[in-house]
Design a protein around this motif. Structure first.
Motif, PDB file in Angstrom:
ATOM      1  N   MET A  37     -10.407   7.054  35.575  1.00 27.82           N
ATOM      2  CA  MET A  37     -10.109   6.364  34.311  1.00 27.82           C
ATOM      3  C   MET A  37      -8.623   6.505  33.979  1.00 27.82           C
ATOM      4  O   MET A  37      -7.968   5.528  33.587  1.00 27.82           O
ATOM      5  N   ASP A  38      -8.081   7.712  34.159  1.00 26.42           N
ATOM      6  CA  ASP A  38      -6.640   7.921  33.931  1.00 26.42           C
ATOM      7  C   ASP A  38      -5.817   7.006  34.833  1.00 26.42           C
ATOM      8  O   ASP A  38      -4.829   6.420  34.411  1.00 26.42           O
ATOM      9  N   HIS A  39      -6.253   6.925  36.103  1.00 32.27           N
ATOM     10  CA  HIS A  39      -5.533   6.085  37.066  1.00 32.27           C
ATOM     11  C   HIS A  39      -5.593   4.616  36.648  1.00 32.27           C
ATOM     12  O   HIS A  39      -4.595   3.914  36.657  1.00 32.27           O
TER      13      HIS A  39
ATOM     14  N   LEU B  93       2.426   5.695  42.449  1.00 30.71           N
ATOM     15  CA  LEU B  93       3.187   6.396  41.419  1.00 30.71           C
ATOM     16  C   LEU B  93       2.318   7.355  40.612  1.00 30.71           C
ATOM     17  O   LEU B  93       2.720   8.483  40.328  1.00 30.71           O
ATOM     18  N   PHE B  94       1.128   6.883  40.257  1.00 30.25           N
ATOM     19  CA  PHE B  94       0.230   7.728  39.466  1.00 30.25           C
ATOM     20  C   PHE B  94      -0.033   9.064  40.161  1.00 30.25           C
ATOM     21  O   PHE B  94       0.046  10.129  39.549  1.00 30.25           O
ATOM     22  N   GLU B  95      -0.322   8.979  41.460  1.00 31.67           N
ATOM     23  CA  GLU B  95      -0.628  10.213  42.198  1.00 31.67           C
ATOM     24  C   GLU B  95       0.600  11.093  42.341  1.00 31.67           C
ATOM     25  O   GLU B  95       0.529  12.321  42.269  1.00 31.67           O
ATOM     26  N   PRO B 104       0.349  13.535  30.101  1.00 32.00           N
ATOM     27  CA  PRO B 104      -0.292  12.399  30.761  1.00 32.00           C
ATOM     28  C   PRO B 104       0.731  11.541  31.509  1.00 32.00           C
ATOM     29  O   PRO B 104       1.858  11.392  31.063  1.00 32.00           O
ATOM     30  N   GLU B 105       0.291  11.021  32.663  1.00 33.31           N
ATOM     31  CA  GLU B 105       1.202  10.296  33.550  1.00 33.31           C
ATOM     32  C   GLU B 105       1.839   9.093  32.860  1.00 33.31           C
ATOM     33  O   GLU B 105       2.990   8.761  33.114  1.00 33.31           O
ATOM     34  N   ALA B 106       1.071   8.452  31.960  1.00 36.79           N
ATOM     35  CA  ALA B 106       1.560   7.228  31.326  1.00 36.79           C
ATOM     36  C   ALA B 106       2.745   7.486  30.398  1.00 36.79           C
ATOM     37  O   ALA B 106       3.506   6.578  30.087  1.00 36.79           O
ATOM     38  N   ASP B 107       2.931   8.757  29.966  1.00 36.82           N
ATOM     39  CA  ASP B 107       4.089   9.071  29.116  1.00 36.82           C
ATOM     40  C   ASP B 107       5.399   8.730  29.819  1.00 36.82           C
ATOM     41  O   ASP B 107       6.373   8.359  29.178  1.00 36.82           O
ATOM     42  N   VAL B 108       5.387   8.904  31.148  1.00 40.79           N
ATOM     43  CA  VAL B 108       6.592   8.587  31.924  1.00 40.79           C
ATOM     44  C   VAL B 108       6.921   7.094  31.772  1.00 40.79           C
ATOM     45  O   VAL B 108       8.088   6.728  31.590  1.00 40.79           O
ATOM     46  N   LEU B 109       5.895   6.261  31.808  1.00 42.40           N
ATOM     47  CA  LEU B 109       6.120   4.812  31.688  1.00 42.40           C
ATOM     48  C   LEU B 109       6.751   4.466  30.338  1.00 42.40           C
ATOM     49  O   LEU B 109       7.599   3.583  30.248  1.00 42.40           O
TER      50      LEU B 109
END
Ligand SMILES: [Zn+2]
Lengths: 72, 192
Positions: A37-39, B93-95, B104-109
């Motif tokens: 879901m995060d991905h 990129l996510f990985e 959370p990874e999306a903070d980078v975006l």
């Protein structure tokens, strides 16, 4: 569905290109798998980012007018 | 020649897609003047060949196809040499961010400026760039993108996949250079 299969289908899920059955399978997997879901949310976020970053460019007003004249 | 009223209706409908065409032309040429020339030429050609447009089909895709064909004829020669992308292997990129503990990874975006995203798109080879423009920016289906580009759907999918990997790599490199991400820096140092 395994995480690997979900990951393979993620692009097409984000792009709404899976058929209904496949999309439902991915959706069910996502609901039970926080990692996937995060991905998914990351890829969807990135797609929106690309869209909104490139969207700001619109045809200049003067050009639009010029073209309107030419086409009429 | 079409009736004047039909011609006006056609031109009016065509004009509703101007922003899409202009954006596409701008991203392909990287030059506002060339983009305007290209779009103007595309519209004149569209008007000339409007009999070949089937009413009720996707006019946006039809117009975009005319514009990008002109681009390839004019700026790249008719031979579409496929500039290949560096073989990145699989770059996700996510990985990558997850491995480095950015959560959370999306903070980078959220920390990446729109202008950086545009320049990452601009760095893609044109054959890959146009797929991203169609599918991600303009929201075309794979099928409409395939029809617009005159390639099979499988080609759209593989170009899109490669383009996204390259784009993600560019954004990652930018995030590292600008200090948004510190490779390895977020990992816990094991206590001794
Ligand atoms: Zn999973």
């Amino acid at each position: 569905m395994r995480c690997e299969e979900c990951s393979d289908k993620l692009d097409r899920y984000v792009d709404r290109e899976l058929n209904d059955t496949e999309a439902l399978q991915v959706q069910l997997h996502l609901e039970g798998c926080p990692d996937c879901m995060d991905h998914y949310e990351f890829e969807a976020h990135l797609k929106r980012l690309v869209k909104h970053s490139c969207d700001c460019d619109t045809a200049p007003k003067a050009f639009r007018e010029k073209l309107r004249q030419i086409l009429s | 020649m079409a009736e004047p009223a039909a011609q006006t209706a056609f031109a009016e409908e065509a004009m509703t897609h101007l922003d899409t065409l202009y954006r596409g032309a701008l991203r392909l040429t990287h030059d506002p003047d060339q983009a305007q020339d290209l779009v103007q030429e595309a519209y004149l050609r569209a008007l000339r060949y409007q009999h070949s447009y089937q009413a009720g089909t996707n006019m946006k895709a039809w117009l975009f196809a005319i514009m990008r064909n002109l681009f390839w004829d004019r700026f790249k020669g008719s031979r579409k040499e496929d500039v290949s992308l560096d073989d990145l292997g699989e770059f996700v990129l996510f990985e990558k961010l997850r491995d480095e503990g950015a959560r959370p990874e999306a903070d980078v975006l959220d920390k990446i400026a729109a202008s950086e995203v545009v320049s990452a798109v601009d760095k893609l080879p044109p054959l890959h760039r146009e797929v991203v423009l169609l599918v991600d920016v303009e929201g075309f289906s794979y099928k409409d993108a395939a029809d617009t580009l005159g390639v099979p759907i499988g080609t759209v999918m593989s170009r899109l996949h490669r383009a996204r990997q390259q784009l993600q790599k560019s954004l990652y490199d930018y995030a590292v250079e600008s200090g948004i991400v510190r490779p390895g820096g977020m990992k816990q140092v094991p206590q001794t």
